[in-house]
Design an enzyme around this catalytic site. Sequence first.
Site, PDB file in Angstrom:
ATOM      1  N   GLY A   1       0.684  -1.265   0.026  1.00  0.00           N
ATOM      2  CA  GLY A   1      -0.042   0.141  -0.005  1.00  0.00           C
ATOM      3  C   GLY A   1       0.860   1.168   0.068  1.00  0.00           C
ATOM      4  O   GLY A   1       0.519   2.288  -0.663  1.00  0.00           O
TER       5      GLY A   1
ATOM      6  N   ASP B   1      -0.030   6.388   3.155  1.00  0.00           N
ATOM      7  CA  ASP B   1      -0.802   5.034   3.322  1.00  0.00           C
ATOM      8  C   ASP B   1      -1.807   5.086   4.669  1.00  0.00           C
ATOM      9  O   ASP B   1      -1.489   4.235   5.654  1.00  0.00           O
ATOM     10  CB  ASP B   1       0.352   4.026   3.602  1.00  0.00           C
ATOM     11  CG  ASP B   1      -0.562   2.518   3.672  1.00  0.00           C
ATOM     12  OD1 ASP B   1      -1.345   2.557   2.898  1.00  0.00           O
ATOM     13  OD2 ASP B   1       0.131   1.436   3.949  1.00  0.00           O
TER      14      ASP B   1
ATOM     15  N   ASP C   1      -1.555  -5.474  -1.501  1.00  0.00           N
ATOM     16  CA  ASP C   1      -2.127  -5.098  -0.265  1.00  0.00           C
ATOM     17  C   ASP C   1      -3.417  -4.366  -0.486  1.00  0.00           C
ATOM     18  O   ASP C   1      -3.548  -3.261  -1.180  1.00  0.00           O
ATOM     19  CB  ASP C   1      -1.168  -3.858   0.085  1.00  0.00           C
ATOM     20  CG  ASP C   1      -1.675  -3.351   1.637  1.00  0.00           C
ATOM     21  OD1 ASP C   1      -2.696  -3.529   2.106  1.00  0.00           O
ATOM     22  OD2 ASP C   1      -0.818  -2.447   2.201  1.00  0.00           O
TER      23      ASP C   1
ATOM     24  N   ARG D   1      -4.709 -10.212   7.479  1.00  0.00           N
ATOM     25  CA  ARG D   1      -3.530  -9.597   7.749  1.00  0.00           C
ATOM     26  C   ARG D   1      -4.074  -8.969   9.336  1.00  0.00           C
ATOM     27  O   ARG D   1      -5.023  -8.317   9.486  1.00  0.00           O
ATOM     28  CB  ARG D   1      -3.086  -8.063   7.212  1.00  0.00           C
ATOM     29  CG  ARG D   1      -2.332  -7.195   8.015  1.00  0.00           C
ATOM     30  CD  ARG D   1      -1.880  -5.944   7.194  1.00  0.00           C
ATOM     31  NE  ARG D   1      -1.553  -4.918   8.188  1.00  0.00           N
ATOM     32  CZ  ARG D   1      -0.619  -3.945   7.697  1.00  0.00           C
ATOM     33  NH1 ARG D   1      -0.241  -3.886   6.292  1.00  0.00           N
ATOM     34  NH2 ARG D   1      -0.349  -3.070   8.570  1.00  0.00           N
TER      35      ARG D   1
END
Length: 292
Positions: A44, A56, A83, A153
């Site tokens: 990201g 980000d 991501d 995640r």
Amino acid sequence: MPTPGEKLRGLIENGEHFVAAEAYSALTGRIVEHVGFKAAYLGGHACSAFHYAVPDNGIFSQVEMIEQSARIAQAIDIPLIVDADTLGETVADAYHFTRRYAAAGIAGYHVEDEVNPKHSKHAGGLCSIADMQLRIEAGVKGRGDSGLVIIARCDELYTSANGGGGSGSVEEAIRRGRAYAEAGADAIVFASAPPEQQAEVIPHMPIPVCTLGFDLPGTAFTLSTAWGWVSAAVGHLAMARELMETGAVKSAMNAFTNFPEKYDLIDQKLYDDLIVEWAERTGRPTRPNHAR
């Protein structure tokens, strides 16, 4: 032919640890493939900073990430992992964007449990386990038969003191990791967490574990990021200053001369051959020795 997702699954199931190296553009994707990496990774930060010049914090959209990752995926044969932040705000977003990632040729993504705006002054913490499970389940439904790998995640070990949303509890990280696996996640990453804490969690996970930025024993693969786009920006800054101060960029010309792979990476011969055939068959002139 296997789908990108099936290629990535094959790497994971093979049991040999691999590194997905940072690729923030089609050309850098070609580069990491050229040097021998088995997978590529678009983080990201790499996408938001390099292509949109924003932090980000969940600012740039999933649409923007899909567009950029599609350019990379279409330029390489190795699988690309992306991501995907939180996959949007709702489970409907998660389903829709998963379909779009799969259609774009993305091999896998990671979806996180931190509340937006993440990595910012906002101390929003993590979403509930139930919400994250439903987000993962929506992704499982949305990927269809593409084989896209869903990596959960978990930011529980990424504490507020370091810019994350977790409390740092190993027990909670284990609880969340197991719950995400139960919801259908194919792998899990405990981002920005101390290696010693991750080592405590890994044996308790029923699915493969990957790491972000460094290798750990017992993990399936590593997502390597934050070196490619930064080095490119540092180099660009240095050469821009050189141009401003001296009126020329001699260092850039040296770099261009010492980069013989550049034509292979952009398929120069392929396009030259197409143009020559077109010119010859239509009676157009060609240069005897085209100087690149």
